[in-house]
Write an enzyme that holds these catalytic residues in place. Structure first.
Site, PDB file in Angstrom:
ATOM      1  N   CYS A  85       0.815  -1.215   0.000  1.00 12.24           N
ATOM      2  CA  CYS A  85       0.000   0.000   0.000  1.00 12.24           C
ATOM      3  C   CYS A  85       0.842   1.255   0.000  1.00 12.24           C
ATOM      4  O   CYS A  85       0.363   2.332   0.330  1.00 12.24           O
ATOM      5  CB  CYS A  85      -0.926   0.011   1.217  1.00 12.24           C
ATOM      6  SG  CYS A  85      -0.053   0.011   2.798  1.00 12.24           S
ATOM      7  N   GLY A  86       2.101   1.145  -0.326  1.00 12.82           N
ATOM      8  CA  GLY A  86       2.940   2.331  -0.397  1.00 12.82           C
ATOM      9  C   GLY A  86       3.705   2.566   0.887  1.00 12.82           C
ATOM     10  O   GLY A  86       3.696   1.760   1.803  1.00 12.82           O
TER      11      GLY A  86
END
Length: 283
Positions: A120-121
Site C-alpha cells: 500500500c505504499g
C-alpha cells in the site's frame, strides 16, 4: 494532481548555550520516503528518502541516471498514486510511471535501491512501523551527561579525522563514552557508510548494544542515521547540522536524545532533554 506534503515540519526545540537552556518553536526539513513505481509491468523500482517537492523531477532524474530512460519521450505518463484503497498521505509518497510502449529497460541493477516495499505504499508512519516490527526496545533514560561534555565533541571528532584533514571531502561517525572520551571513528564519503563501519566494528568486537555511549556524525541526522543507531541501542546522537522531521519522530519513538547544531558552546536538543545536565552560569 495531488499536492505533495510540505517541505517543513514544526517542532519544539531546547537550546543549550553557555550553561543555560531555553525552548522555542523551530522548523525541520521534512523527510519522507518516495516510492517510484512502474505501472507495466507493475513493480516498485526504488524507494528513496527525500524532502517532498519536485517529486516528478526527482523521478525523471533517477530514471535517467540509472539508464531506464534516455529522453523525456520515454515516459508516457507520470502521476501520484490515485488508488483510493491507499491512505491519502501515503498516496502523496508514490509516483506511478508508465514507460512508452516497446521500451524494455534492464531493471535488475535497480534492486540495490530497495529501501523497503509495501503493497500500500510507504510513508513516515510506515517507516516507524517497520522499526517497531523489528522489536527494538525503547532505550532506557540513562545515561545523563553534562552540557560541557557535549560542547567538546566536535573538536575531538575533527582532530581525529585524519583523511578529512588531508582531503577535506569525507564524512565521519565517532563513538564516545559518557565522559566524552573518543573510542572509535570511521570516515567515508557517505555519512551512512561511516556509521555502518562504526556499528560494524562494535558488533565484531561484541560491544553492542551501545547503551552507555554517544554517537556523533558530521552533516545532518536523517532517518537512516536514527534507524542504525536505534538498532545499536545508542541513547545520545549528536550532529553539527539539523535533523530531519522523520529523524525526530524516530528519536521520540525510541527514547533517544537527539542533538543538532552542535557548535561551540551551543546546541539544540530535539528529544529527551532529560539526559542532558545543564549547569547554569552564575553572575
Amino acid at each position: 494532481m495531488t499536492k505533495p506534503p510540505g517541505s517543513k515540519t514544526k517542532t519544539t526545540v531546547w537550546i543549550v548555550e553557555k550553561g543555560q537552556v531555553r525552548s522555542r518553536q523551530d522548523q525541520l526539513t521534512t523527510e519522507e520516503p518516495l516510492e517510484i513505481r512502474l505501472m507495466s509491468p507493475r513493480r516498485t523500482l526504488a524507494v528513496t528518502m527525500r524532502t517532498p517537492g519536485a517529486d516528478f523531477e526527482l523521478t525523471v532524474g533517477f530514471l535517467y541516471s540509472e539508464g531506464v530512460i534516455s529522453c523525456k519521450e520515454d515516459i508516457q505518463r507520470m502521476s501520484y498514486c490515485v488508488d483510493e484503497s491507499v491512505d491519502g498521505e501515503q498516496r502523496q509518497n508514490i509516483v506511478n510511471v508508465t514507460l512508452r510502449e516497446g521500451l524494455n529497460p534492464d531493471l535488475q541493477p535497480l534492486e540495490r535501491h530497495f529501501y523497503t516495499t509495501s503493497a500500500c505504499g510507504v510513508c513516515g508512519k510506515a517507516s516507524l512501523e517497520a522499526l517497531r516490527l523489528r522489536g527494538y526496545p525503547v532505550i532506557l533514560p540513562e545515561p545523563v551527561v553534562t552540557a560541557e561534555i557535549i560542547y567538546n565533541l566536535p573538536d575531538k571528532l575533527r582532530a581525529a579525522q585524519g583523511i578529512f584533514n588531508a582531503t577535506g571531502g569525507l564524512h565521519a561517525a565517532a563513538l564516545f563514552d559518557i565522559q566524552g572520551q573518543l573510542l572509535n571513528l570511521h570516515e567515508d564519503v557517505g555519512r551512512h557508510n561511516a556509521l555502518d563501519k562504526l556499528i560494524g566494528s562494535a558488533l565484531l568486537s561484541q560491544e553492542l548494544p551501545l547503551s552507555h555511549h554517544i554517537v556523533m556524525v558530521s552533516g545532518r541526522s536523517s532517518f537512516e542515521i536514527l534507524q542504525k543507531c536505534t538498532a545499536a541501542g545508542v541513547p545520545i546522537i549528536c550532529s553539527v547540522s539539523a535533523p530531519s522531521s522523520l529523524a525526530v519522530s524516530v528519536a521520540k519513538e525510541f527514547g533517544i536524545t537527539l542533538i543538532g547544531f552542535l557548535r561551540g558552546e551551543r546546541f539544540n536538543v530535539y528529544t529527551s532533554i532529560e539526559r542532558i545536565s545543564v549547569f547554569t552560569n552564575k553572575g
